[in-house]
Design a protein around this motif. Structure first.
Motif, PDB file in Angstrom:
ATOM      1  N   SER A  31      15.513  92.313  -0.850  1.00 20.93           N
ATOM      2  CA  SER A  31      16.262  93.185  -1.746  1.00 20.93           C
ATOM      3  C   SER A  31      17.648  93.511  -1.195  1.00 20.93           C
ATOM      4  O   SER A  31      18.373  94.266  -1.798  1.00 20.93           O
ATOM      5  CB  SER A  31      15.480  94.477  -1.970  1.00 20.93           C
ATOM      6  N   GLY A  32      18.012  92.981  -0.043  1.00 20.23           N
ATOM      7  CA  GLY A  32      19.314  93.249   0.533  1.00 20.23           C
ATOM      8  C   GLY A  32      19.333  94.442   1.465  1.00 20.23           C
ATOM      9  O   GLY A  32      20.356  94.773   2.039  1.00 20.23           O
ATOM     10  N   TYR A  33      18.178  95.114   1.628  1.00 22.18           N
ATOM     11  CA  TYR A  33      18.127  96.284   2.504  1.00 22.18           C
ATOM     12  C   TYR A  33      16.730  96.478   3.061  1.00 22.18           C
ATOM     13  O   TYR A  33      15.767  95.894   2.585  1.00 22.18           O
ATOM     14  CB  TYR A  33      18.558  97.550   1.765  1.00 22.18           C
ATOM     15  N   CYS A  34      16.652  97.337   4.053  1.00 22.17           N
ATOM     16  CA  CYS A  34      15.384  97.722   4.660  1.00 22.17           C
ATOM     17  C   CYS A  34      15.529  99.176   5.095  1.00 22.17           C
ATOM     18  O   CYS A  34      16.571  99.560   5.633  1.00 22.17           O
ATOM     19  CB  CYS A  34      15.106  96.830   5.863  1.00 22.17           C
ATOM     20  N   ILE A  35      14.520  99.998   4.842  1.00 21.77           N
ATOM     21  CA  ILE A  35      14.566 101.403   5.239  1.00 21.77           C
ATOM     22  C   ILE A  35      13.496 101.643   6.300  1.00 21.77           C
ATOM     23  O   ILE A  35      12.340 101.305   6.097  1.00 21.77           O
ATOM     24  CB  ILE A  35      14.294 102.341   4.045  1.00 21.77           C
ATOM     25  N   LEU A  36      13.909 102.206   7.410  1.00 21.17           N
ATOM     26  CA  LEU A  36      12.960 102.613   8.437  1.00 21.17           C
ATOM     27  C   LEU A  36      12.852 104.130   8.337  1.00 21.17           C
ATOM     28  O   LEU A  36      13.638 104.859   8.937  1.00 21.17           O
ATOM     29  CB  LEU A  36      13.442 102.172   9.827  1.00 21.17           C
ATOM     30  N   GLN A  37      11.917 104.626   7.523  1.00 25.49           N
ATOM     31  CA  GLN A  37      11.819 106.038   7.172  1.00 25.49           C
ATOM     32  C   GLN A  37      11.677 106.951   8.391  1.00 25.49           C
ATOM     33  O   GLN A  37      12.332 107.971   8.484  1.00 25.49           O
ATOM     34  CB  GLN A  37      10.649 106.286   6.224  1.00 25.49           C
ATOM     35  N   GLN A  38      10.786 106.610   9.297  1.00 21.65           N
ATOM     36  CA  GLN A  38      10.519 107.494  10.429  1.00 21.65           C
ATOM     37  C   GLN A  38      11.734 107.670  11.324  1.00 21.65           C
ATOM     38  O   GLN A  38      11.900 108.698  11.953  1.00 21.65           O
ATOM     39  CB  GLN A  38       9.341 106.951  11.254  1.00 21.65           C
ATOM     40  N   ARG A  39      12.590 106.670  11.381  1.00 21.99           N
ATOM     41  CA  ARG A  39      13.751 106.734  12.264  1.00 21.99           C
ATOM     42  C   ARG A  39      15.032 107.061  11.509  1.00 21.99           C
ATOM     43  O   ARG A  39      16.086 107.145  12.118  1.00 21.99           O
ATOM     44  CB  ARG A  39      13.905 105.414  12.998  1.00 21.99           C
ATOM     45  N   LYS A  40      14.941 107.199  10.197  1.00 15.69           N
ATOM     46  CA  LYS A  40      16.106 107.484   9.341  1.00 15.69           C
ATOM     47  C   LYS A  40      17.201 106.444   9.556  1.00 15.69           C
ATOM     48  O   LYS A  40      18.352 106.764   9.824  1.00 15.69           O
ATOM     49  CB  LYS A  40      16.637 108.896   9.581  1.00 15.69           C
ATOM     50  N   VAL A  41      16.795 105.191   9.463  1.00 20.97           N
ATOM     51  CA  VAL A  41      17.727 104.075   9.596  1.00 20.97           C
ATOM     52  C   VAL A  41      17.693 103.258   8.315  1.00 20.97           C
ATOM     53  O   VAL A  41      16.622 102.927   7.813  1.00 20.97           O
ATOM     54  CB  VAL A  41      17.351 103.165  10.796  1.00 20.97           C
ATOM     55  N   VAL A  42      18.863 102.952   7.783  1.00 17.47           N
ATOM     56  CA  VAL A  42      18.986 102.080   6.625  1.00 17.47           C
ATOM     57  C   VAL A  42      19.690 100.826   7.121  1.00 17.47           C
ATOM     58  O   VAL A  42      20.789 100.901   7.675  1.00 17.47           O
ATOM     59  CB  VAL A  42      19.813 102.737   5.500  1.00 17.47           C
ATOM     60  N   VAL A  43      19.056  99.672   6.944  1.00 16.94           N
ATOM     61  CA  VAL A  43      19.636  98.408   7.374  1.00 16.94           C
ATOM     62  C   VAL A  43      19.976  97.604   6.121  1.00 16.94           C
ATOM     63  O   VAL A  43      19.112  97.331   5.300  1.00 16.94           O
ATOM     64  CB  VAL A  43      18.650  97.608   8.260  1.00 16.94           C
ATOM     65  N   LEU A  44      21.253  97.255   6.001  1.00 13.08           N
ATOM     66  CA  LEU A  44      21.711  96.455   4.868  1.00 13.08           C
ATOM     67  C   LEU A  44      22.071  95.054   5.344  1.00 13.08           C
ATOM     68  O   LEU A  44      22.513  94.880   6.485  1.00 13.08           O
ATOM     69  CB  LEU A  44      22.952  97.074   4.223  1.00 13.08           C
ATOM     70  N   ASN A  45      21.919  94.092   4.460  1.00 12.97           N
ATOM     71  CA  ASN A  45      22.325  92.732   4.755  1.00 12.97           C
ATOM     72  C   ASN A  45      23.840  92.715   4.937  1.00 12.97           C
ATOM     73  O   ASN A  45      24.578  93.129   4.045  1.00 12.97           O
ATOM     74  CB  ASN A  45      21.906  91.818   3.612  1.00 12.97           C
ATOM     75  N   LYS A  46      24.312  92.244   6.076  1.00 11.33           N
ATOM     76  CA  LYS A  46      25.742  92.295   6.363  1.00 11.33           C
ATOM     77  C   LYS A  46      26.545  91.325   5.502  1.00 11.33           C
ATOM     78  O   LYS A  46      27.759  91.406   5.448  1.00 11.33           O
ATOM     79  CB  LYS A  46      26.015  92.041   7.840  1.00 11.33           C
ATOM     80  N   PHE A  47      25.871  90.431   4.802  1.00 14.44           N
ATOM     81  CA  PHE A  47      26.564  89.479   3.946  1.00 14.44           C
ATOM     82  C   PHE A  47      26.756  89.987   2.521  1.00 14.44           C
ATOM     83  O   PHE A  47      27.309  89.284   1.679  1.00 14.44           O
ATOM     84  CB  PHE A  47      25.838  88.134   3.950  1.00 14.44           C
ATOM     85  N   LEU A  48      26.303  91.202   2.230  1.00 12.50           N
ATOM     86  CA  LEU A  48      26.531  91.786   0.908  1.00 12.50           C
ATOM     87  C   LEU A  48      28.020  92.005   0.691  1.00 12.50           C
ATOM     88  O   LEU A  48      28.751  92.370   1.614  1.00 12.50           O
ATOM     89  CB  LEU A  48      25.814  93.128   0.768  1.00 12.50           C
ATOM     90  N   THR A  49      28.454  91.819  -0.533  1.00 10.26           N
ATOM     91  CA  THR A  49      29.846  92.107  -0.879  1.00 10.26           C
ATOM     92  C   THR A  49      30.051  93.615  -0.900  1.00 10.26           C
ATOM     93  O   THR A  49      29.085  94.384  -0.846  1.00 10.26           O
ATOM     94  CB  THR A  49      30.178  91.550  -2.277  1.00 10.26           C
ATOM     95  N   LEU A  50      31.287  94.036  -0.997  1.00  5.23           N
ATOM     96  CA  LEU A  50      31.598  95.462  -1.076  1.00  5.23           C
ATOM     97  C   LEU A  50      30.865  96.095  -2.259  1.00  5.23           C
ATOM     98  O   LEU A  50      30.232  97.146  -2.122  1.00  5.23           O
ATOM     99  CB  LEU A  50      33.108  95.670  -1.214  1.00  5.23           C
TER     100      LEU A  50
END
Length: 89
Positions: A31-50
């Motif tokens: 989906s272009g992202y990943c959420i690590l809820q317990q650590r409050k980290v949002v990881v987005l695909n760095k190749f996404l456009t603005l």
């Protein structure tokens, strides 16, 4: 909402004020992202456009634990605008 770097910076600021860390990484996120809820980290695909980054973060907002009162006044206004936006827009 305008699709530009200042808009992305404002959305990122909302998440940072809520205690989330945003990382742009390479990976196979379906989906272009990943959420690590317990650590409050949002990881987005760095190749996404603005535009992809802005839309993805805006779509994620309802799923995240954000304390409205912890946000600055400017961030509260943008947060309300994002929450009022219909999901299919």
């Amino acid at each position: 909402m305008k699709i530009n770097q200042p808009t992305l910076n404002k959305i990122e600021a909302i998440l940072e004020e809520a205690g989330y860390v945003i990382r742009y990484e390479r990976g196979t996120f379906q989906s272009g992202y990943c959420i690590l809820q317990q650590r409050k980290v949002v990881v987005l695909n760095k190749f996404l456009t603005l535009e992809g980054r802005i839309n993805t973060l805006a779509d994620l907002m309802p799923q995240l634990e954000i304390t409205f009162d912890a946000l600055t006044h400017e961030s509260q206004k943008l947060y309300e605008e994002l929450m009022a936006k219909p999901a299919n827009e």
